[in-house]
Design a protein around this motif. Structure first.
Motif, short mmCIF file in Angstrom:
data_model
loop_
_atom_site.label_atom_id
_atom_site.label_comp_id
_atom_site.label_asym_id
_atom_site.label_seq_id
_atom_site.Cartn_x
_atom_site.Cartn_y
_atom_site.Cartn_z
N ARG A 154 -4.69 1.06 7.22
CA ARG A 154 -3.90 2.27 6.96
C ARG A 154 -3.62 3.04 8.26
NH1 ARG A 154 -3.53 3.38 1.60
NH2 ARG A 154 -5.07 2.43 0.19
N ASP A 155 -4.65 3.18 9.10
CA ASP A 155 -4.49 3.96 10.32
C ASP A 155 -3.51 3.31 11.29
OD1 ASP A 155 -6.30 5.69 9.27
OD2 ASP A 155 -7.97 5.15 10.59
N PHE A 156 -3.57 1.98 11.39
CA PHE A 156 -2.66 1.27 12.29
C PHE A 156 -1.21 1.47 11.86
CE2 PHE A 156 -0.38 -2.47 13.85
CZ PHE A 156 -0.78 -2.51 15.18
N GLY A 177 4.04 4.29 12.91
CA GLY A 177 5.23 4.67 12.18
C GLY A 177 5.65 3.73 11.08
N MET A 178 4.73 2.91 10.59
CA MET A 178 5.07 1.98 9.51
C MET A 178 4.77 2.62 8.15
SD MET A 178 3.55 -1.52 11.26
CE MET A 178 3.81 -2.50 9.77
N TYR A 179 5.35 3.79 7.91
CA TYR A 179 5.07 4.53 6.68
C TYR A 179 5.56 3.80 5.44
CZ TYR A 179 4.50 8.11 10.27
OH TYR A 179 4.12 8.79 11.40
N ARG A 185 3.35 0.63 4.78
CA ARG A 185 1.90 0.78 4.76
C ARG A 185 1.24 0.28 3.48
NH1 ARG A 185 0.16 6.65 5.93
NH2 ARG A 185 1.26 6.93 3.94
N GLU A 186 1.70 0.73 2.34
CA GLU A 186 1.03 0.35 1.09
C GLU A 186 1.17 -1.14 0.80
OE1 GLU A 186 -0.56 3.69 1.17
OE2 GLU A 186 -1.06 2.29 -0.44
N GLN A 187 2.31 -1.72 1.18
CA GLN A 187 2.48 -3.16 0.96
C GLN A 187 1.58 -3.94 1.90
OE1 GLN A 187 4.46 -4.69 -1.49
NE2 GLN A 187 3.13 -6.38 -0.83
N VAL A 188 1.40 -3.47 3.13
CA VAL A 188 0.50 -4.14 4.07
C VAL A 188 -0.92 -4.09 3.54
CG1 VAL A 188 -0.48 -4.12 6.38
CG2 VAL A 188 1.95 -3.70 6.08
#
Length: 356
Positions: A213-215, A220-222, A225-228
């Protein structure tokens, strides 16, 4: 599995008593038909444990841990049966000394099994502590008779050395079995073999998800993020179900698939170092922890007359378009896009016809 060498020795120790190394035992014929099955059973028993900790040798104090040098000497030699016996004898000596430490007064002995084997593309050294258990057998007259047998399914302590990873210079190549007991008694196995920098699988799993999440946030991968996070968790769950460890290079590849085109050159291939940094300390290789995965992916709650259990990714605030929306002001949950079978079930219940 290709079994290269096997040594079985015995440690006699009762609680609060000194440890005695038995004169019995030594090298075992690996060609005996039952021997490979025994080692495979031990390996599978260790794989089923979810309390594994992972780490590496304490290279800062090699003189304090003789097994480290003995292990390196063994790998540099012919690795004959006599070489393995020498390594095993030193290992059991270190185990006896660790069990005699004041903090391990409650430790008790058993059979110590040292196995060097090849499994698929990896080479391992497995050290396991097992004990006898009482069982019932039938004699020639079919009369019940009590017998003692080795309990291969119940490991009391175990250590597994990934020799292949060690030779490649990876950061994590040791696995130890944890227990629910408290105190230094749970660490005598790791101390005996010179591994003091161990991280519980529970912490490694939680820290990896936090680092994920922090990475994404810091880069800027907002939108991604959740898919990652979902893909990383799916990978961890799959590795756990297949009794495989997770490793940062494979997780880094998952990240790289989601990096936006405009950031490809900037952050591709950098997540592994980020997660392995001092802040997160995620090992290169670790065993995913099931309960931690569930805690990060599911929300479970219940009241007197109802309970809910759903994936966190389905939850959002009012107007978010999520399958489940939370209205903080009204303190309500709204379920959207319900399957037709659920709708029909609710309708039948309200009509008083909910027999099925």
């Amino acid at each position: 599995m290709e079994l290269k060498h096997l040594v079985i020795r015995e440690l006699h120790k009762e609680e609060d008593q000194a440890t005695v190394i038995s004169e019995r035992g030594g090298s075992v014929n690996t060609q005996h038909p039952v021997v490979p099955d025994m080692v495979l059973s031990l390996n599978n028993a260790l794989a089923r444990r979810s309390t594994l900790t992972h780490g590496s040798f304490n290279k800062e104090n090699p003189n304090g841990y003789p097994f480290i040098q003995a292990f390196e000497n063994y790998l540099s030699q012919e690795q004959s049966s006599s070489d393995f016996l020498t390594l095993s004898d030193l290992g059991i000596t270190q185990l006896a000394a660790a069990m005699d430490s004041p903090s391990s007064h409650s430790a008790v002995g058993g059979y110590i099994i040292f196995a060097h084997y090849q499994q698929e593309r990896y080479e391992f050294l497995l050290v396991a502590l097992v004990r006898n258990r009482s069982a019932i057998s039938l004699n020639d007259q079919l009369s019940p008779t009590e017998v003692n047998e080795v309990d291969l399914d119940k490991l009391h302590q175990a250590a597994k050395f990934n020799i292949t990873s060690y030779k490649k210079g990876k950061d994590s190549y040791l696995s130890f079995m944890g227990t629910k007991e408290k105190g230094d008694i749970t660490h005598y196995f790791s101390n005996a073999f010179g591994c003091t920098d161990v991280t519980p699988s529970k912490k490694s799993t939680g820290d990896l998800i936090r680092a994920t999440r922090d990475f994404c946030t810091q880069n800027g991968m907002y939108d991604e993020r959740e898919q990652v996070v979902e893909d990383v968790v799916s990978y961890l769950s799959r590795q756990r179900s297949e009794k495989n460890t997770a490793n940062l290079p494979e997780i880094e590849q998952i990240f790289d698939q989601h990096i936006p085109t405009e950031k490809t050159e900037e952050i591709t291939g950098k997540f592994g170092r980020f997660a392995n940094s001092e802040r997160y300390q995620v090992s290169q290789e670790f065993q995913p922890h099931t309960h931690t995965l569930n805690a990060h992916t599911k929300l479970k709650a219940k009241a007197d007359n109802w309970q809910v259990d759903f994936a966190k990714r389905s939850l959002g605030i009012v107007g978010s378009g999520s399958d489940i929306e939370f209205d903080e002001e009204k303190q309500t949950l709204v379920l959207r896009r319900m399957p037709s079978r659920v709708v029909e079930q609710i309708k039948r219940t309200l009509e008083g016809d909910d027999e099925d």
